[in-house]
Design an enzyme around this catalytic site. Structure first.
Site, short mmCIF file in Angstrom:
data_model
loop_
_atom_site.label_atom_id
_atom_site.label_comp_id
_atom_site.label_asym_id
_atom_site.label_seq_id
_atom_site.Cartn_x
_atom_site.Cartn_y
_atom_site.Cartn_z
CD GLU A 247 -79.07 -97.78 40.65
OE1 GLU A 247 -78.70 -98.40 39.64
OE2 GLU A 247 -79.15 -98.31 41.79
CD GLU B 25 -79.28 -101.30 43.03
OE1 GLU B 25 -78.35 -101.26 43.87
OE2 GLU B 25 -79.11 -101.04 41.83
CB ALA C 9 -85.42 -108.53 37.37
CG ASP C 10 -80.36 -109.89 36.29
OD1 ASP C 10 -80.04 -111.05 36.06
OD2 ASP C 10 -81.04 -109.21 35.49
CG PHE C 11 -79.25 -104.48 38.90
CD1 PHE C 11 -78.44 -105.49 38.39
CD2 PHE C 11 -79.38 -103.33 38.14
CE1 PHE C 11 -77.79 -105.36 37.17
CE2 PHE C 11 -78.74 -103.18 36.92
CZ PHE C 11 -77.95 -104.20 36.42
CG HIS D 247 -76.71 -107.13 33.12
ND1 HIS D 247 -75.66 -107.35 33.98
CD2 HIS D 247 -76.93 -105.79 33.16
CE1 HIS D 247 -75.26 -106.19 34.49
NE2 HIS D 247 -76.01 -105.23 34.03
C1 TPP Z 1 -76.35 -103.43 41.78
C2 TPP Z 1 -76.37 -102.75 40.47
N1 TPP Z 1 -77.10 -101.62 40.35
C3 TPP Z 1 -77.13 -100.96 39.16
C4 TPP Z 1 -76.43 -101.42 38.09
C5 TPP Z 1 -76.50 -100.68 36.74
N2 TPP Z 1 -75.24 -100.01 36.48
C6 TPP Z 1 -74.30 -100.56 35.71
S1 TPP Z 1 -72.95 -99.61 35.59
C7 TPP Z 1 -73.61 -98.44 36.60
C8 TPP Z 1 -72.85 -97.20 36.93
C9 TPP Z 1 -71.67 -97.51 37.76
O1 TPP Z 1 -70.96 -96.34 37.97
P1 TPP Z 1 -69.49 -96.37 38.58
O2 TPP Z 1 -69.50 -97.23 39.78
O3 TPP Z 1 -69.05 -94.99 38.74
O4 TPP Z 1 -68.61 -97.13 37.51
P2 TPP Z 1 -68.28 -96.72 35.99
O5 TPP Z 1 -69.35 -97.31 35.14
O6 TPP Z 1 -68.21 -95.24 35.93
O7 TPP Z 1 -66.97 -97.36 35.68
C10 TPP Z 1 -74.89 -98.80 37.00
C11 TPP Z 1 -75.76 -97.99 37.86
C12 TPP Z 1 -75.71 -102.61 38.25
N3 TPP Z 1 -75.02 -103.15 37.23
N4 TPP Z 1 -75.68 -103.24 39.45
#
Ligand code: TPP
Ligand code: TPP
Ligand code: MG
Ligand code: MG
Lengths: 318, 327, 318, 327
Positions: free
Chosen positions: B32, B62, B86-88, B131
């Site tokens: 990502e 994931e 790593a949590d993810f 996190h």
């Molecule tokens: C399972 C998981 N994968 C990756 C992340 C890292 N992460 C945090 S916010 C985000 C983007 C999320 O995008 P969206 O769903 O469009 O929500 P927005 O932040 O735009 O409100 C990511 C990839 C996470 N927190 N949890």
């Protein structure tokens, strides 16, 4: 045509959220708040509209890390929220949740979630409970456009569909997942269309219009309470700030942010209210009052004592 | 041709990735935000530009990322997948434990899954409970996986290359507090070494302190303070928690007669227990009971003052070492 | 109208699978095979048809625990397969895989998977590799109707869509997930419709007609090789045996099994061939030959030495 | 009113579930095939009929099952969710570690997640590598969870009730080889006890053998054989691996001076390491090095003859005990 009073209430709620986030930005810059903070500037109409349609004495929302706006729209006191972000003992979770994982169940806010998509099955589970307790409770799971590609969201939607659970899936489609455009991560960027695969209604709504959101959510609540099951609402919006504080947004194409700013809901509703004949002075007064309230809440929270480390091992188990 | 550069930890990782992509045409890099944006921590900056489509962004999926890595590896690629925290990994843990780890064994080598998972873990000020975890014990319990935690800039470069060159799945656990915390001289372009091997970071005669991950800096701080009191701790960086370099640990403990293990992960069920148990089983005579330092039973609270009360500090580590030596 | 020869080849392949499974049933009853065994009786047309459309010198299939049929249709020798189920040293994986998790990559069979849905992202990953190596390889992920509700399958489909990966998602819809009807677990039981949510084609096909399956898979392969991306095929079929050996199928409504038996692909193709003028004696001879081949393979496998326990720690790592 | 019945292990679980559903109107029971079909192992037979919609089948969606349990628990229900095999929990591990375990702590008790996950694990003849793992170490490392492994029929009943009555998330790990392996007298209807507490299964003076799960039967077999050689092993069933009843273990080890820990899970990173480390840290003097018995580094092969070469047998356990006593 909704009444001016209702629109003014939306404006006040949105302005409260915006002021809160602006103060958070200052507190993060001053170092009083530390760590990763996700602001919701530009997306306020969703929280304001949705919460106006819910009965928060029994319904519940399950938002993401971008949840300050939801929490405020649910009615949680700004001071306890600032205190939470500031790690104060008076924080709504005593500083344990922080910006990205706080919870305020006494206001119908059943917890931010920092794991993308994970709140969807949890909200479905809450809705499952509601099918047994005769309460008529409805759960609303809010998550971003990017979360639509998470397995847990898919499972939650099918589960909710087959059991006709009173849950509303609300996508805050702000076009980006962190630094990546959703349009690059799906072939069909009309995300609400996925609902039909599960056999329940989906719709795109104007996520910058609190009244449009309120109406759509109200209809979804009515459906859910009637036992007809879930709905997927895709609320189109834009964040007018970075994904987190500090994000320089290099990934946004030229003009993208300007367009977002021109369409953001507070300016837009302000223009609408002026057109409806509300006086500029009345709006200025509203803004000033909310800003004072927020500044006051921040000052009080800053004066509150830090969370007491000697309590840190409490409440792991009953 | 080897050269030395002054790099941040993040730049060291970046240099290893660049070399892997350049020298191994079968290498792919994805996750990502790792492509066009260059990673949320800037670690993969410039690689998409340099290597084109072999470096790309994925949906927030994931299971697709890790399963995709397993399948691509089976089909001859050498994927390097990033799991941002790593949590993810826990949303897709199946793909590591039930899938990647089995490929070679069940097929008796007819198939293999030479993939590398880069992730990062641990607490940083203000990070929430989702996190902040240190999860190496979950990975290290799985035969078929290899797990390392590079802490020095040089290791950030070296261990990642060893992982990518390895013909089996390897989990490389970095730490975001290290990425931009200063530069060090890093030797680039040297021989890629096989996986495994602990490193002595500070020699000492009184007590063996085994640690890994970013906590090492606090351990070294504690050791330096204790030197003023006349306590000379030998600080050893396990680097790999699977396989553990038990021989090196035992040799040190035989000399010092004392063992402290310090990690940021929760003490109960952590890899520290594995180390203490392995040393105890080996029957090395100890002059005092071994001591584990880790995070006590709690979730990790967001407020920095609260988190500091559970994540081991240099003081807590120093106390544990002192307790061991004075016992 | 396909040539009789092609139909006879389908019949032979299906008959080989059926005979194999019938012999497995005996070996399980005698105690030579132990543990959980999932037979594919009734679903043979899918494997036979799909494998006829693939180029197994480069393409690969990723089936489930119900994978004996796939493995045989890929061309793996029955003896090595029996030996695998019997825990023999000569087993295709030396007894390590067993009935539910065996692999035969040299025949294009890249591994059964006993975790529902987990093979889908792995197949997508193989297809991802194929987009880099110029090989034109195609991956086929096969899984059951119930697997459609697994998060991993959803993620794999979106991932494959957005990267236009050469992967075919083939659902073996046998109407049941273990003991539970799929119709009770989804609102929309036309599962192929989910493809449209991801933006690629989906279709329902007759999974009891090997030629229909071959044609649909051949078209999907052509599409995939051309770079157009994935396809979702929902092959309608029925198992005419329990979910696993020993399943008494109390959950099947009256008449369900009889209907399945009347529609099963071997009887059906036999009737078609007779109608096309093929002699009963020719079909009898085919059956007898295949049955002999299978009996012989089983006997040889039974005579093979057991896997050597002293090798059990080998091959964990390179 | 308490009564005693002659039940199989599966029937004991069933009786506990029936009682929970009867006495706790907020209890729900769900999972794949648990409703109408009564479970793939027949454990939930009859409960759908008796309790109607509170007992139901779910799609094959472990994240929805576990996340659904978390949400339902937050909303006042007391869900009992089945994950058919512990191996499958890994497709949804996030919901246990990042979600269920945090609910109470982060909200300081304003919310809680009183859910029970019933699952079963371990090898059985012919089971494949993805259906054979013993994963208690993964759960036991997570503060906020509780984890037990009932082995006797009585415990199958008692511990499950303790879990359901517990106001926090509990993982109950059963074992399919026990479900239908004979009947025992089981006391039903007694007081529901709080969680925790090891049990001595066989008293002895020479060595403490701590074990849990189905392997206990092999440990008892080994102990019986050794009694003929004059070795009296004290066999203790941990029952709960989180929280571990360390006091009881220490008291026994203080008496015997010797410790063997035996589990079916992989030795490296297993809970055995935690036990040995905790005993070592406690400074209990041992007459010989502690010994761990578990599955060596391998995946679990399907062929029974191969699996038997890695899963600890009574012989292997007896050897370890002997080694300890003769050391
Ligand atoms: C399972 C998981 N994968 C990756 C992340 C890292 N992460 C945090 S916010 C985000 C983007 C999320 O995008 P969206 O769903 O469009 O929500 P927005 O932040 O735009 O409100 C990511 C990839 C996470 N927190 N949890
Ligand atoms: C992740 C996971 N959950 C549950 C199971 C248990 N299980 C094995 S087969 C099966 C039913 C699958 O049904 P379907 O996908 O329709 O395939 P079929 O067996 O009918 O071929 C289930 C639930 C599993 N193996 N993996
Ligand atoms: Mg977004
Ligand atoms: Mg099926």
């Amino acid at each position: 045509m909704p009444e001016t009073a209702a629109l003014l209430a939306h404006l006040e709620s949105m302005r409260r959220i915006r002021s809160f986030e602006e103060e958070v930005t200052r507190l993060r810059a001053s170092g009083d708040i530390v760590g990763s903070v996700h602001l919701c500037n530009g997306q306020e109409a969703i929280y304001t509209g949705a919460c106006a349609a819910l009965d928060l004495t029994r319904d519940a929302v399950f938002p993401t890390y971008r949840g300050h706006g939801w929490t405020l729209a649910c009615g949680a006191p700004p001071r306890a929220l600032f205190a939470e972000l500031l790690g104060r003992a008076t924080g709504i979770n005593g500083g344990r949740g922080g910006s990205a994982y706080l919870t305020a169940p006494e206001y119908g806010m059943y917890g931010e979630n920092s794991i993308v998509g994970a709140g969807a099955p949890i909200a479905a589970g809450a809705a499952l409970a509601a099918t047994f307790d005769g309460s008529g409770r409805v759960a609303l799971a809010a998550f971003g456009d990017g979360a639509m590609n998470q397995g847990a969201v898919h499972e939650a939607m099918n589960f909710a569909a087959v059991r006709s659970l009173p849950v509303i899936f609300l996508v805050e489609n702000n076009h980006y997942s962190e630094l990546t455009p959703i349009a690059d991560m799906v072939r069909v960027d009309r995300l609400f269309k996925r609902a039909s695969a599960y056999g329940f209604p989906g719709a795109r709504i104007d996520g910058n219009d609190p009244e449009a959101v309120r109406q759509a959510v109200a209809e979804a609540v009515r459906r859910a309470r009637s036992g007809a099951g879930p709905v997927l609402l895709e609320a189109m919006t834009q964040r007018i700030v970075g994904h987190y504080i500090g994000d320089a947004q290099h990934y946004r194409p030229a003009g993208d942010l300007d367009a977002a700013l021109a369409a953001e809901p507070i300016g837009r509703l302000t223009r609408e209210l002026l057109a409806l004949g509300v006086a500029q002075s009345e709006l200025d007064e509203l803004t000033a009052r909310v800003d004072r309230e927020i500044a006051d809440a921040s000052a009080r929270a800053l004066a509150d004592p830090l969370a007491d480390p000697s309590t840190v091992l409490e409440h792991l188990y009953a | 041709m080897p050269e030395t550069k002054n790099l941040s930890y993040a730049e060291s990782v970046n240099a290893a990735l660049r070399r892997a992509l350049a020298e191994r045409p079968e290498a792919l890099l994805f996750g990502e935000d790792v492509g066009a944006p260059g990673g949320v921590f800037g670690v993969t900056k410039g690689l998409r530009k340099e290597f084109g489509d072999r470096v790309f962004d994925t949906p927030i999926s994931e299971s697709a990322i890790l399963g995709g890595a397993v399948g691509a590896a089976m089909f001859g690629r050498r994927p390097i997948a990033e799991i941002m925290w790593a949590d993810f990994s826990l949303v897709a843990f199946d793909q590591l434990v039930n899938q990647a780890a089995n490929v070679r064994y069940v097929s008796r080598g007819a198939l293999s899954a030479p993939l590398t998972v880069r992730t990062q873990q641990g607490n940083a000020p203000g990070a929430c409970a989702q996190h902040s975890q240190s999860l190496e014990a979950l990975f290290a319990h799985v035969p078929g996986l290899r797990v390392c935690l590079p802490t020095t800039h040089q290791d950030a470069y070296d261990l990642l290359l060893s992982a990518i060159w390895c013909d089996d799945p390897v989990i490389v656990i970095e730490n975001r507090t290290l990425y931009h915390a200063g530069k060090q001289e890093v030797r680039l372009g040297g021989e890629v070494r096989p996986i495994g091997g602990a490193a002595v970071r500070r020699p000492g005669r009184d007590v063996t302190v085994l640690t890994w991950g970013a906590l090492q800096h606090r351990v070294l701080e504690a050791a330096d303070r204790l030197a003023a009191d006349g306590i000379e701790a030998e600080v050893m960086d396990a680097r790999w928690v699977r396989p553990l370099d038990l021989d090196t640990v035992l040799a040190s403990v035989r000399r010092t007669g004392r063992l402290v293990v310090a990690h940021e992960a929760h003490t109960v069920g952590g890899v520290g227990g594995e180390v203490v148990a392995a040393v105890a089983e080996a029957g090395v005579p100890l002059r005092c009971p071994p001591v584990r330092v880790g995070t006590p039973d709690a979730r990790i609270p967001a407020a920095p003052g609260l988190a500091a009360a559970v994540i081991p500090s240099a003081e807590v580590i120093a106390e544990a070492i002192t307790k061991s030596v004075r016992a």
